[in-house]
Design a protein around this motif. Sequence first.
Motif, PDB file in Angstrom:
ATOM      1  N   VAL A   1       5.996  -2.741   4.902  1.00 25.89           N
ATOM      2  CA  VAL A   1       5.993  -2.754   6.366  1.00 25.89           C
ATOM      3  C   VAL A   1       5.476  -1.420   6.908  1.00 25.89           C
ATOM      4  O   VAL A   1       6.124  -0.375   6.724  1.00 25.89           O
ATOM      5  N   GLU A   2       4.310  -1.474   7.566  1.00 30.30           N
ATOM      6  CA  GLU A   2       3.817  -0.271   8.251  1.00 30.30           C
ATOM      7  C   GLU A   2       4.659  -0.073   9.503  1.00 30.30           C
ATOM      8  O   GLU A   2       4.842  -1.005  10.289  1.00 30.30           O
ATOM      9  N   GLN A   3       5.172   1.147   9.700  1.00 23.26           N
ATOM     10  CA  GLN A   3       6.083   1.373  10.825  1.00 23.26           C
ATOM     11  C   GLN A   3       5.411   2.164  11.937  1.00 23.26           C
ATOM     12  O   GLN A   3       4.434   2.886  11.690  1.00 23.26           O
ATOM     13  N   PRO A   4       5.917   2.004  13.171  1.00 21.32           N
ATOM     14  CA  PRO A   4       5.265   2.636  14.330  1.00 21.32           C
ATOM     15  C   PRO A   4       5.077   4.138  14.169  1.00 21.32           C
ATOM     16  O   PRO A   4       4.103   4.707  14.649  1.00 21.32           O
ATOM     17  N   ASP A   5       6.011   4.804  13.462  1.00 20.65           N
ATOM     18  CA  ASP A   5       5.902   6.258  13.334  1.00 20.65           C
ATOM     19  C   ASP A   5       4.977   6.678  12.195  1.00 20.65           C
ATOM     20  O   ASP A   5       4.927   7.850  11.813  1.00 20.65           O
ATOM     21  N   GLY A   6       4.254   5.699  11.634  1.00 21.99           N
ATOM     22  CA  GLY A   6       3.343   6.030  10.538  1.00 21.99           C
ATOM     23  C   GLY A   6       4.000   5.950   9.173  1.00 21.99           C
ATOM     24  O   GLY A   6       3.336   6.096   8.149  1.00 21.99           O
ATOM     25  N   GLY A   7       5.301   5.707   9.153  1.00 24.10           N
ATOM     26  CA  GLY A   7       5.998   5.569   7.877  1.00 24.10           C
ATOM     27  C   GLY A   7       5.722   4.205   7.243  1.00 24.10           C
ATOM     28  O   GLY A   7       5.055   3.344   7.827  1.00 24.10           O
ATOM     29  N   TYR A   8       6.246   4.027   6.035  1.00 20.97           N
ATOM     30  CA  TYR A   8       6.021   2.786   5.300  1.00 20.97           C
ATOM     31  C   TYR A   8       7.320   2.416   4.618  1.00 20.97           C
ATOM     32  O   TYR A   8       7.911   3.231   3.899  1.00 20.97           O
ATOM     33  N   TRP A   9       7.801   1.183   4.881  1.00 18.80           N
ATOM     34  CA  TRP A   9       9.078   0.727   4.311  1.00 18.80           C
ATOM     35  C   TRP A   9       8.814  -0.451   3.390  1.00 18.80           C
ATOM     36  O   TRP A   9       8.183  -1.427   3.793  1.00 18.80           O
ATOM     37  N   MET A  10       9.237  -0.331   2.136  1.00 13.25           N
ATOM     38  CA  MET A  10       8.979  -1.385   1.169  1.00 13.25           C
ATOM     39  C   MET A  10      10.291  -1.902   0.579  1.00 13.25           C
ATOM     40  O   MET A  10      10.782  -1.379  -0.413  1.00 13.25           O
ATOM     41  N   PRO A  11      10.882  -2.931   1.218  1.00 18.27           N
ATOM     42  CA  PRO A  11      12.103  -3.510   0.668  1.00 18.27           C
ATOM     43  C   PRO A  11      11.785  -4.593  -0.370  1.00 18.27           C
ATOM     44  O   PRO A  11      10.745  -5.260  -0.290  1.00 18.27           O
ATOM     45  N   LEU A  12      12.680  -4.754  -1.327  1.00 20.20           N
ATOM     46  CA  LEU A  12      12.608  -5.867  -2.276  1.00 20.20           C
ATOM     47  C   LEU A  12      13.827  -6.748  -2.012  1.00 20.20           C
ATOM     48  O   LEU A  12      14.970  -6.287  -2.083  1.00 20.20           O
ATOM     49  N   PHE A  13      13.562  -8.007  -1.666  1.00 25.45           N
ATOM     50  CA  PHE A  13      14.644  -8.958  -1.416  1.00 25.45           C
ATOM     51  C   PHE A  13      14.874  -9.762  -2.689  1.00 25.45           C
ATOM     52  O   PHE A  13      13.919 -10.255  -3.290  1.00 25.45           O
ATOM     53  N   VAL A  14      16.139  -9.888  -3.091  1.00 24.60           N
ATOM     54  CA  VAL A  14      16.427 -10.622  -4.323  1.00 24.60           C
ATOM     55  C   VAL A  14      17.403 -11.760  -4.055  1.00 24.60           C
ATOM     56  O   VAL A  14      18.416 -11.587  -3.372  1.00 24.60           O
ATOM     57  N   HIS A  15      17.053 -12.930  -4.582  1.00 23.43           N
ATOM     58  CA  HIS A  15      17.939 -14.098  -4.548  1.00 23.43           C
ATOM     59  C   HIS A  15      18.537 -14.181  -5.948  1.00 23.43           C
ATOM     60  O   HIS A  15      17.810 -14.381  -6.922  1.00 23.43           O
ATOM     61  N   LEU A  16      19.847 -13.990  -6.032  1.00 21.37           N
ATOM     62  CA  LEU A  16      20.481 -13.842  -7.343  1.00 21.37           C
ATOM     63  C   LEU A  16      20.812 -15.194  -7.979  1.00 21.37           C
ATOM     64  O   LEU A  16      21.035 -16.188  -7.286  1.00 21.37           O
TER      65      LEU A  16
ATOM     66  N   ASN B   1       0.857  -1.182   0.000  1.00 19.03           N
ATOM     67  CA  ASN B   1       0.000   0.000   0.000  1.00 19.03           C
ATOM     68  C   ASN B   1       0.895   1.234   0.000  1.00 19.03           C
ATOM     69  O   ASN B   1       1.334   1.690   1.040  1.00 19.03           O
ATOM     70  N   ARG B   2       1.167   1.732  -1.194  1.00 17.65           N
ATOM     71  CA  ARG B   2       2.050   2.890  -1.322  1.00 17.65           C
ATOM     72  C   ARG B   2       1.219   4.142  -1.546  1.00 17.65           C
ATOM     73  O   ARG B   2       0.482   4.207  -2.532  1.00 17.65           O
ATOM     74  N   GLN B   3       1.308   5.101  -0.648  1.00 14.46           N
ATOM     75  CA  GLN B   3       0.563   6.367  -0.785  1.00 14.46           C
ATOM     76  C   GLN B   3      -0.912   6.105  -1.116  1.00 14.46           C
ATOM     77  O   GLN B   3      -1.499   6.733  -1.986  1.00 14.46           O
ATOM     78  N   GLY B   4      -1.478   5.124  -0.397  1.00 17.86           N
ATOM     79  CA  GLY B   4      -2.902   4.833  -0.585  1.00 17.86           C
ATOM     80  C   GLY B   4      -3.232   4.027  -1.819  1.00 17.86           C
ATOM     81  O   GLY B   4      -4.395   3.715  -2.060  1.00 17.86           O
ATOM     82  N   VAL B   5      -2.224   3.677  -2.626  1.00 13.91           N
ATOM     83  CA  VAL B   5      -2.490   2.859  -3.815  1.00 13.91           C
ATOM     84  C   VAL B   5      -2.141   1.412  -3.488  1.00 13.91           C
ATOM     85  O   VAL B   5      -0.996   1.109  -3.138  1.00 13.91           O
ATOM     86  N   ARG B   6      -3.136   0.520  -3.609  1.00 15.40           N
ATOM     87  CA  ARG B   6      -2.898  -0.882  -3.287  1.00 15.40           C
ATOM     88  C   ARG B   6      -2.306  -1.595  -4.491  1.00 15.40           C
ATOM     89  O   ARG B   6      -2.742  -1.398  -5.624  1.00 15.40           O
TER      90      ARG B   6
END
Length: 655
Positions: free
Chosen positions: A555-570, A526-531
């Motif tokens: 990841v919704e964070q306690p401070d209201g922020g949003y963290w979106m990591p991409l994990f890659v297996h090479l 959910n980035r900036q309200g866009v699912r």
Amino acid sequence: MSTANPSPLWQPTDEVVAQAQVTKFQAWAAEEHGAPSDGGYAALHRWSVDELDTFWKAVTEWFDVRFPTPYARVLGDRSMPGAQWFPGATVNYAEHALRAAETRADEPALLYVDETHEAVPVTWSDLRRQVGSLAAELRALGVRPGDRVSGYLPNIPQAVVALLATAAVGGVWTSCAPDFGARSVLDRFQQVEPVVLFTVDGYRYGGKEHDRRDVVAELRRELPTLRAVVHIPLLGTDAPEGALDWSSLTSTDVEPVFEEVPFDHPLWVLYSSGTTGLPKAIVQSQGGILVEHLKQLGLHCDLGPEDRFFWYTSTGWMMWNFLVSGLLTGTTIVLYDGSPGYPDTGAQWRIAERTGATLYGTSAAYVMACRKAGVHPSRDFDLARVRCVATTGSPLPPDGFRWLHDEVRDDLWIASVSGGTDVCSCFAGAVPTLPVYIGELQAPGLGTDLQSWDPSGKPLVDEVGELVVTNPMPSMPIRFWNDPDGSRYHDSYFDTYPGVWRHGDWITVTSRGSVVIHGRSDSTLNRQGVRMGSADIYEAVERLPEIRESLVIGVEQPDGGYWMPLFVHLAPGAVLDEALLGRIKRTIREQLSPRHVPDEVIEVPGVPHTLTGKRIEVPVKRLLQGTPMDKAVNIGSVDNVELLRFYEELARGRG
């Protein structure tokens, strides 16, 4: 999303449409039951959900379902959860699964294939005889209707015999694959307290033998309700102390006796992937599965006596139960026990060739692996008999559609299907009379009122929403095991929209009537309200040859922020340098949108999966939010726990 009219990738010929079972069913139902005679599948589907009772009555007549005691009406109570199907009727699933033995005794019911890729047939008469013998022995062991019978078995003919014999006596079947460790099996079987356990001494996978005798010994110790253990010597060892030998239980020649059980009598217990907490023990009924699978396999998959039905699966996944139900349509089913990619990535195509499969089912992941590995199915194998390739497990990306079309046959019917263990069937997928559009499932299933809803419960067209089913389906769970007040069942599907099944997938229902699946709504980005669905990102990123697999988490964070990591297996030899990083971000920005670009790209040693091969998103999200491992995930449901420790450490490092 765009509602332009793309041209279909595949369209059935007039002859295919005319010959399809669903076409014949529609013409017959129009005469007998007032179904619309024209308007094609769309009109038939509308009628099937508007006139639910009449539709299901028609299904039972078309497939000649035998009710020793007739039903009072089709639907008693129709509220969800708790709809009552065919009250008053009795039925037996196994009787229907063995019907073809009456007319085709010497033809193969099963084709069993191991890693040598040689097919060994089991005829209809032999299958029926073994089921008759084993059912009599189960009764002699005191197995009564409602007792649970468990299998710790690979995808072998003995597993099919054991399931059918259990159903014949009115017992409740449940199984796990032998690659499950003791804890995973006990998390499942201890819930249902089986009285009989069928086991192997081990299994072969990837060219190696895996001895499971220690696990079996632990299961026997930890399942105090067992009255009998039956030993199947797949690796040739002797039966352990106190265990019965398979061959002695299946050697007599007796006609099977089929217990007449109520329509809603439990047939089997399936388990949710159990990524958080204990797996849900999902109970489905003899009658509900019988009529749902006749519809799904006979009308949607268009299977009949001339067909060979191969789906790559293990006994720990609902697709195995679905495969066994191919017998209901008189189809020969193909059981493959082994690695999907042994001795090489093309293994499943070789099995399709050698068994003459007409419908071949696999995972979207396998199709994409073949594409990456440069497999050329039609060049290297004779696949002339394959009419349909079906995929499930995750959405088939557009590239997967194109690859199947280009590399198998340009007149191939490609069926991407989506359903769930929860109903042991498909909500949407294969329709032999409709066109196939790239990246889309052909249509919702008959009798399935599938819709996409916004949060307030308003249906959406050409927009992403929640997958809901607004009508009961016969194969919906009759209950969960050990859920006496039904609260766990209710909370799993009915707490968002009262009285309406919410499945937990994001979908789009297009104005053409097709369906697009975007991924799980509980791990939705959910980035900036866009699912956004994670599947869209995987599809784009995994086109890059350097990326073996990926995992994206929001990841919704306690401070209201949003963290979106991409994990890659090479892929082997690839390096996550600035150049690759730039290509990953550019690919996502150009093919999806700037909003889909992750905050970070992190190289990982691998992507964790459930034991049935689904990427684990929600538990990783919980770990990244600081939830302790034992609360975030049920360890027994994961293919590689060490991988999860990597994400746990990462969270600790960030914290």
